[in-house]
Write a protein that holds these residues in place. Structure first.
Motif, PDB file in Angstrom:
ATOM      1  N   HIS A 123       0.858  -1.182   0.000  1.00  0.00           N
ATOM      2  CA  HIS A 123       0.000   0.000   0.000  1.00  0.00           C
ATOM      3  C   HIS A 123       0.896   1.234   0.000  1.00  0.00           C
ATOM      4  O   HIS A 123       1.742   1.399   0.867  1.00  0.00           O
ATOM      5  CB  HIS A 123      -0.899   0.004   1.232  1.00  0.00           C
ATOM      6  CG  HIS A 123      -1.790   1.205   1.309  1.00  0.00           C
ATOM      7  ND1 HIS A 123      -2.827   1.408   0.435  1.00  0.00           N
ATOM      8  CD2 HIS A 123      -1.781   2.277   2.140  1.00  0.00           C
ATOM      9  CE1 HIS A 123      -3.432   2.544   0.720  1.00  0.00           C
ATOM     10  NE2 HIS A 123      -2.824   3.096   1.751  1.00  0.00           N
ATOM     11  N   ASP A 124       0.708   2.090  -1.016  1.00  0.00           N
ATOM     12  CA  ASP A 124       1.577   3.259  -1.149  1.00  0.00           C
ATOM     13  C   ASP A 124       0.828   4.384  -1.863  1.00  0.00           C
ATOM     14  O   ASP A 124       0.813   4.452  -3.101  1.00  0.00           O
ATOM     15  CB  ASP A 124       2.846   2.902  -1.918  1.00  0.00           C
ATOM     16  CG  ASP A 124       3.837   4.051  -1.997  1.00  0.00           C
ATOM     17  OD1 ASP A 124       3.520   5.138  -1.470  1.00  0.00           O
ATOM     18  OD2 ASP A 124       4.921   3.864  -2.582  1.00  0.00           O
ATOM     19  N   PRO A 125       0.190   5.285  -1.118  1.00  0.00           N
ATOM     20  CA  PRO A 125      -0.547   6.393  -1.742  1.00  0.00           C
ATOM     21  C   PRO A 125       0.334   7.305  -2.597  1.00  0.00           C
ATOM     22  O   PRO A 125      -0.152   7.920  -3.546  1.00  0.00           O
ATOM     23  CB  PRO A 125      -1.114   7.154  -0.537  1.00  0.00           C
ATOM     24  CG  PRO A 125      -1.143   6.163   0.575  1.00  0.00           C
ATOM     25  CD  PRO A 125       0.044   5.269   0.341  1.00  0.00           C
ATOM     26  N   THR A 126       1.624   7.390  -2.290  1.00  0.00           N
ATOM     27  CA  THR A 126       2.508   8.277  -3.050  1.00  0.00           C
ATOM     28  C   THR A 126       2.739   7.782  -4.477  1.00  0.00           C
ATOM     29  O   THR A 126       3.192   8.534  -5.330  1.00  0.00           O
ATOM     30  CB  THR A 126       3.868   8.431  -2.352  1.00  0.00           C
ATOM     31  OG1 THR A 126       4.575   7.173  -2.389  1.00  0.00           O
ATOM     32  CG2 THR A 126       3.696   8.862  -0.904  1.00  0.00           C
ATOM     33  N   ALA A 127       2.438   6.513  -4.721  1.00  0.00           N
ATOM     34  CA  ALA A 127       2.674   5.933  -6.044  1.00  0.00           C
ATOM     35  C   ALA A 127       1.550   6.206  -7.025  1.00  0.00           C
ATOM     36  O   ALA A 127       1.717   6.028  -8.240  1.00  0.00           O
ATOM     37  CB  ALA A 127       2.869   4.424  -5.918  1.00  0.00           C
ATOM     38  N   TYR A 128       0.420   6.664  -6.536  1.00  0.00           N
ATOM     39  CA  TYR A 128      -0.804   6.694  -7.339  1.00  0.00           C
ATOM     40  C   TYR A 128      -0.666   7.508  -8.627  1.00  0.00           C
ATOM     41  O   TYR A 128      -1.068   7.062  -9.699  1.00  0.00           O
ATOM     42  CB  TYR A 128      -1.948   7.233  -6.491  1.00  0.00           C
ATOM     43  CG  TYR A 128      -3.309   7.127  -7.137  1.00  0.00           C
ATOM     44  CD1 TYR A 128      -3.847   5.888  -7.468  1.00  0.00           C
ATOM     45  CD2 TYR A 128      -4.054   8.271  -7.410  1.00  0.00           C
ATOM     46  CE1 TYR A 128      -5.102   5.783  -8.048  1.00  0.00           C
ATOM     47  CE2 TYR A 128      -5.310   8.176  -7.996  1.00  0.00           C
ATOM     48  CZ  TYR A 128      -5.829   6.933  -8.309  1.00  0.00           C
ATOM     49  OH  TYR A 128      -7.082   6.835  -8.885  1.00  0.00           O
ATOM     50  N   ASP A 129      -0.097   8.702  -8.544  1.00  0.00           N
ATOM     51  CA  ASP A 129       0.005   9.581  -9.707  1.00  0.00           C
ATOM     52  C   ASP A 129       1.369   9.531 -10.388  1.00  0.00           C
ATOM     53  O   ASP A 129       1.653  10.332 -11.279  1.00  0.00           O
ATOM     54  CB  ASP A 129      -0.301  11.029  -9.307  1.00  0.00           C
ATOM     55  CG  ASP A 129      -1.749  11.211  -8.891  1.00  0.00           C
ATOM     56  OD1 ASP A 129      -2.632  10.748  -9.632  1.00  0.00           O
ATOM     57  OD2 ASP A 129      -1.992  11.812  -7.838  1.00  0.00           O
ATOM     58  N   ASN A 130       2.199   8.586  -9.978  1.00  0.00           N
ATOM     59  CA  ASN A 130       3.557   8.489 -10.521  1.00  0.00           C
ATOM     60  C   ASN A 130       3.615   7.390 -11.584  1.00  0.00           C
ATOM     61  O   ASN A 130       3.499   6.203 -11.257  1.00  0.00           O
ATOM     62  CB  ASN A 130       4.537   8.185  -9.390  1.00  0.00           C
ATOM     63  CG  ASN A 130       5.981   8.163  -9.857  1.00  0.00           C
ATOM     64  OD1 ASN A 130       6.273   8.227 -11.055  1.00  0.00           O
ATOM     65  ND2 ASN A 130       6.905   8.043  -8.920  1.00  0.00           N
ATOM     66  N   PRO A 131       3.796   7.735 -12.854  1.00  0.00           N
ATOM     67  CA  PRO A 131       3.822   6.707 -13.903  1.00  0.00           C
ATOM     68  C   PRO A 131       5.021   5.775 -13.819  1.00  0.00           C
ATOM     69  O   PRO A 131       5.021   4.712 -14.448  1.00  0.00           O
ATOM     70  CB  PRO A 131       3.850   7.527 -15.201  1.00  0.00           C
ATOM     71  CG  PRO A 131       4.395   8.859 -14.809  1.00  0.00           C
ATOM     72  CD  PRO A 131       3.927   9.105 -13.404  1.00  0.00           C
ATOM     73  N   PHE A 161      -7.570   0.551   1.254  1.00  0.00           N
ATOM     74  CA  PHE A 161      -6.912  -0.612   0.654  1.00  0.00           C
ATOM     75  C   PHE A 161      -6.085  -0.220  -0.568  1.00  0.00           C
ATOM     76  O   PHE A 161      -4.998  -0.760  -0.800  1.00  0.00           O
ATOM     77  CB  PHE A 161      -7.968  -1.644   0.249  1.00  0.00           C
ATOM     78  CG  PHE A 161      -7.402  -2.929  -0.306  1.00  0.00           C
ATOM     79  CD1 PHE A 161      -6.772  -3.835   0.533  1.00  0.00           C
ATOM     80  CD2 PHE A 161      -7.488  -3.223  -1.656  1.00  0.00           C
ATOM     81  CE1 PHE A 161      -6.244  -5.022   0.030  1.00  0.00           C
ATOM     82  CE2 PHE A 161      -6.966  -4.400  -2.170  1.00  0.00           C
ATOM     83  CZ  PHE A 161      -6.352  -5.304  -1.324  1.00  0.00           C
ATOM     84  N   TYR A 162      -6.603   0.700  -1.365  1.00  0.00           N
ATOM     85  CA  TYR A 162      -5.911   1.157  -2.569  1.00  0.00           C
ATOM     86  C   TYR A 162      -5.340   2.553  -2.342  1.00  0.00           C
ATOM     87  O   TYR A 162      -5.809   3.267  -1.479  1.00  0.00           O
ATOM     88  CB  TYR A 162      -6.880   1.176  -3.756  1.00  0.00           C
ATOM     89  CG  TYR A 162      -7.212  -0.194  -4.308  1.00  0.00           C
ATOM     90  CD1 TYR A 162      -6.265  -0.955  -4.976  1.00  0.00           C
ATOM     91  CD2 TYR A 162      -8.491  -0.723  -4.156  1.00  0.00           C
ATOM     92  CE1 TYR A 162      -6.568  -2.207  -5.485  1.00  0.00           C
ATOM     93  CE2 TYR A 162      -8.806  -1.978  -4.674  1.00  0.00           C
ATOM     94  CZ  TYR A 162      -7.840  -2.719  -5.334  1.00  0.00           C
ATOM     95  OH  TYR A 162      -8.131  -3.958  -5.836  1.00  0.00           O
ATOM     96  N   PRO A 163      -4.334   2.964  -3.126  1.00  0.00           N
ATOM     97  CA  PRO A 163      -3.720   2.241  -4.235  1.00  0.00           C
ATOM     98  C   PRO A 163      -2.678   1.226  -3.763  1.00  0.00           C
ATOM     99  O   PRO A 163      -2.085   1.377  -2.694  1.00  0.00           O
ATOM    100  CB  PRO A 163      -3.057   3.351  -5.041  1.00  0.00           C
ATOM    101  CG  PRO A 163      -2.698   4.381  -4.013  1.00  0.00           C
ATOM    102  CD  PRO A 163      -3.809   4.342  -3.003  1.00  0.00           C
ATOM    103  N   LEU A 164      -2.477   0.206  -4.597  1.00  0.00           N
ATOM    104  CA  LEU A 164      -1.464  -0.801  -4.346  1.00  0.00           C
ATOM    105  C   LEU A 164      -0.333  -0.644  -5.358  1.00  0.00           C
ATOM    106  O   LEU A 164      -0.567  -0.659  -6.571  1.00  0.00           O
ATOM    107  CB  LEU A 164      -2.053  -2.211  -4.459  1.00  0.00           C
ATOM    108  CG  LEU A 164      -3.065  -2.614  -3.392  1.00  0.00           C
ATOM    109  CD1 LEU A 164      -3.600  -4.007  -3.697  1.00  0.00           C
ATOM    110  CD2 LEU A 164      -2.440  -2.585  -1.999  1.00  0.00           C
ATOM    111  N   LYS A 165       0.868  -0.479  -4.851  1.00  0.00           N
ATOM    112  CA  LYS A 165       2.054  -0.393  -5.703  1.00  0.00           C
ATOM    113  C   LYS A 165       2.617  -1.790  -5.916  1.00  0.00           C
ATOM    114  O   LYS A 165       2.853  -2.534  -4.960  1.00  0.00           O
ATOM    115  CB  LYS A 165       3.111   0.496  -5.041  1.00  0.00           C
ATOM    116  CG  LYS A 165       4.420   0.597  -5.808  1.00  0.00           C
ATOM    117  CD  LYS A 165       5.428   1.429  -5.028  1.00  0.00           C
ATOM    118  CE  LYS A 165       6.783   1.457  -5.699  1.00  0.00           C
ATOM    119  NZ  LYS A 165       7.765   2.248  -4.919  1.00  0.00           N
ATOM    120  N   HIS A 166       2.809  -2.139  -7.173  1.00  0.00           N
ATOM    121  CA  HIS A 166       3.376  -3.447  -7.488  1.00  0.00           C
ATOM    122  C   HIS A 166       4.873  -3.458  -7.208  1.00  0.00           C
ATOM    123  O   HIS A 166       5.593  -2.524  -7.564  1.00  0.00           O
ATOM    124  CB  HIS A 166       3.136  -3.779  -8.959  1.00  0.00           C
ATOM    125  CG  HIS A 166       3.732  -5.081  -9.380  1.00  0.00           C
ATOM    126  ND1 HIS A 166       4.511  -5.216 -10.507  1.00  0.00           N
ATOM    127  CD2 HIS A 166       3.691  -6.308  -8.807  1.00  0.00           C
ATOM    128  CE1 HIS A 166       4.899  -6.464 -10.620  1.00  0.00           C
ATOM    129  NE2 HIS A 166       4.423  -7.148  -9.600  1.00  0.00           N
TER     130      HIS A 166
END
Length: 235
Positions: A123-131, A161-166
């Motif tokens: 779980h990593d909210p900072t990843a959501y808008d990062n391509p 729960f989201y976003p989930l960083k792979h």
């Protein structure tokens, strides 16, 4: 079942020059990965196209297999290594992921008793808008529905729960990996530049294990600085 970890590592890198040899707290990146994998107690193989990469880990108790430089991905290097190493289950532990946790490695291997492929997410909210960060959405059994560089799922309302960083660490059954690298790149894979979409388009289930551990791969100078700080406490 015979289990191994393969670390694919190539010298060429488009975003960070000679990435595996970049020093982090005085130690080459690829050595951080190799030492971490050895601490799991599993057999470890380095699959590389470079004598220079091999030299920085040659004193470690790992097997080194030299691969052609033109192989297109880490999965292809991992599959190439399996021509020379016996294994039923294999983890492709990417050479730019310096954080290794024994418990997550064990969970990945155990998942292969039931699933053909397994991987990790955090779980990593900072990843959501990062391509540069790949996101994943899951079905109710925690199988991957889709991976994307775009912000998925669309967050019309907040959900913890989201976003989930792979986390780009893959466990394969041997036969599935060998099939995978023989298939042509798929349509969605080419669009997103994400090889795991080839599996989904072929109908292969990917089990996604959620981890609370810290992971951060290295692709840029900024990543090097961040990872150096985190590894000070990790090590």
């Amino acid at each position: 079942m015979k289990r191994i970890i393969v670390i694919p590592s190539r010298l060429g890198s488009t975003r960070l020059k000679e990435k595996p040899l970049q020093l982090i707290n005085g130690k080459p990146l690829v050595r951080w990965v190799a030492e971490g994998c050895l601490k799991t107690g599993e057999e470890v193989v380095l699959a590389t196209d470079s004598e220079r990469i091999a030299e920085v880990v040659q004193d470690l108790p790992i097997r080194i297999i030299f691969t052609p430089s033109d192989l297109p991905s880490g999965s292809d290097r991992t599959a190439y290594a399996l021509k020379y190493v016996e294994a039923d289950y294999v983890i492709n532990y990417q050479g730019d992921e310096p954080f290794v946790y024994k418990e997550d490695v064990e969970r990945l291997f155990c998942a292969l008793d039931e699933y053909p492929v397994a991987t990790l997410a955090i779980h990593d909210p900072t990843a959501y808008d990062n391509p540069s960060c790949v996101k994943v959405v899951l079905d109710e059994n925690q199988n991957a529905l889709y991976f994307s560089r775009s912000p998925i799922p669309y967050m019309k309302k907040h959900l913890s729960f989201y976003p989930l960083k792979h986390v780009g660490i893959y466990a394969f059954r041997r036969d599935v990996l060998m099939d995978f690298v023989r298939w042509e790149p798929s349509t969605l894979e080419r669009l997103e530049s994400l090889e795991q979409l080839r599996l989904l388009e072929k109908g292969v289930k990917i089990k996604v294990l959620l981890s609370s551990n810290y992971y951060h791969g290295v692709d840029t100078e900024e990543d090097l600085k961040l990872v150096a700080q985190k590894l000070t406490f990790y090590s």
